[in-house]
Design a protein around this motif. Sequence first.
Motif, PDB file in Angstrom:
ATOM      1  N   VAL A 172       0.841  -1.198   0.000  1.00  0.00           N
ATOM      2  CA  VAL A 172       0.000   0.000   0.000  1.00  0.00           C
ATOM      3  C   VAL A 172       0.874   1.245   0.000  1.00  0.00           C
ATOM      4  CG1 VAL A 172      -1.811  -1.236   1.243  1.00  0.00           C
ATOM      5  CG2 VAL A 172      -0.184   0.161   2.525  1.00  0.00           C
ATOM      6  N   GLN A 173       0.302   2.322  -0.518  1.00  0.00           N
ATOM      7  CA  GLN A 173       1.051   3.571  -0.586  1.00  0.00           C
ATOM      8  C   GLN A 173       1.283   4.116   0.822  1.00  0.00           C
ATOM      9  OE1 GLN A 173      -0.306   6.159  -3.677  1.00  0.00           O
ATOM     10  NE2 GLN A 173       0.811   7.931  -2.895  1.00  0.00           N
ATOM     11  N   ALA A 174       2.509   4.528   1.090  1.00  0.00           N
ATOM     12  CA  ALA A 174       2.869   5.033   2.414  1.00  0.00           C
ATOM     13  C   ALA A 174       2.338   6.444   2.608  1.00  0.00           C
ATOM     14  CB  ALA A 174       4.378   4.999   2.595  1.00  0.00           C
ATOM     15  N   SER A 175       1.816   6.704   3.791  1.00  0.00           N
ATOM     16  CA  SER A 175       1.331   8.034   4.130  1.00  0.00           C
ATOM     17  C   SER A 175       2.492   8.995   4.345  1.00  0.00           C
ATOM     18  CB  SER A 175       0.494   7.968   5.413  1.00  0.00           C
ATOM     19  OG  SER A 175       1.331   7.588   6.509  1.00  0.00           O
ATOM     20  N   LYS A 176       2.165  10.259   4.466  1.00  0.00           N
ATOM     21  CA  LYS A 176       3.187  11.262   4.763  1.00  0.00           C
ATOM     22  C   LYS A 176       3.881  10.944   6.077  1.00  0.00           C
ATOM     23  CE  LYS A 176       2.129  15.198   6.647  1.00  0.00           C
ATOM     24  NZ  LYS A 176       1.610  16.549   6.921  1.00  0.00           N
ATOM     25  N   GLU A 177       3.107  10.483   7.061  1.00  0.00           N
ATOM     26  CA  GLU A 177       3.688  10.155   8.356  1.00  0.00           C
ATOM     27  C   GLU A 177       4.644   8.971   8.251  1.00  0.00           C
ATOM     28  OE1 GLU A 177       0.507  12.778   8.758  1.00  0.00           O
ATOM     29  OE2 GLU A 177       0.325  10.740   7.953  1.00  0.00           O
ATOM     30  N   MET A 178       4.252   7.939   7.502  1.00  0.00           N
ATOM     31  CA  MET A 178       5.134   6.786   7.345  1.00  0.00           C
ATOM     32  C   MET A 178       6.426   7.170   6.650  1.00  0.00           C
ATOM     33  SD  MET A 178       4.373   3.929   8.729  1.00  0.00           S
ATOM     34  CE  MET A 178       5.738   3.152   7.886  1.00  0.00           C
ATOM     35  N   ARG A 179       6.333   8.003   5.628  1.00  0.00           N
ATOM     36  CA  ARG A 179       7.548   8.434   4.924  1.00  0.00           C
ATOM     37  C   ARG A 179       8.471   9.204   5.855  1.00  0.00           C
ATOM     38  NH1 ARG A 179       3.622  10.067   1.170  1.00  0.00           N
ATOM     39  NH2 ARG A 179       4.191  12.274   1.440  1.00  0.00           N
ATOM     40  N   GLU A 180       7.895  10.059   6.688  1.00  0.00           N
ATOM     41  CA  GLU A 180       8.700  10.846   7.620  1.00  0.00           C
ATOM     42  C   GLU A 180       9.337   9.957   8.687  1.00  0.00           C
ATOM     43  OE1 GLU A 180      10.262  14.508   9.209  1.00  0.00           O
ATOM     44  OE2 GLU A 180       9.569  13.802   7.257  1.00  0.00           O
TER      45      GLU A 180
END
Length: 213
Positions: A128-136
């Motif tokens: 699944v596409q990573a959220s902004k929080e996951m990327r950070e």
Amino acid sequence: MDLRSLKELVRQGEGDRLEFKLKSNHPERIVREVVAFANSGGGKLLIGVGDDKTIKGLKYADEDEYILVRAIEKYCTPEIRYRMERVQLLDGREVLIFHIPHSPDKPHYVIDEEGKRRAYVRVADRSVQASKEMREIMRRARQARDVRFQYGEKEQMLMQLLDKQKSVTVDSFASTAGIPRNMASRTLVLLVLANVLEVHPDEVVDRFTMAML
């Protein structure tokens, strides 16, 4: 890996560390699985195996290998380290196995034809596409240093909220605490990095829980 080991592996079925693809069609999509494994706990991508666990193999494995290796080089950034092997079936066909380890260089991204970058993570048997929080969280986790935070009013409200409902989202925390979404996001990311919270990514919305001691 020999044929017997391959069959035992396939019997496990797809999961957070195992993905099946029957062919190398749409390699620009297949690389999402590679990126997701690298951004998560690592995994194995099997080409020549169906979702129903049938091991059909590839008639022209050289071509499939070339297509996928080129796709990984073209669409993945930063570079992903992996190992590939072949397992020959009784009829002469072959299965390609890509071993993708957990990467210290995450987040990795898939670059689409328009040049846009999208990160993916593994959730159960899906990428699944990573959220902004996951990327950070992935980006800052590479810095490998102690994370400090102040336990203030919003953190106290967060703990009270978690005591009531066990998990929160960025939006539910922001709404309850009466703070901007960006502030709620930064707070949750910081507490994950400080090992106070755990993040549970999902394709709809990430959830945050207290970290297991």
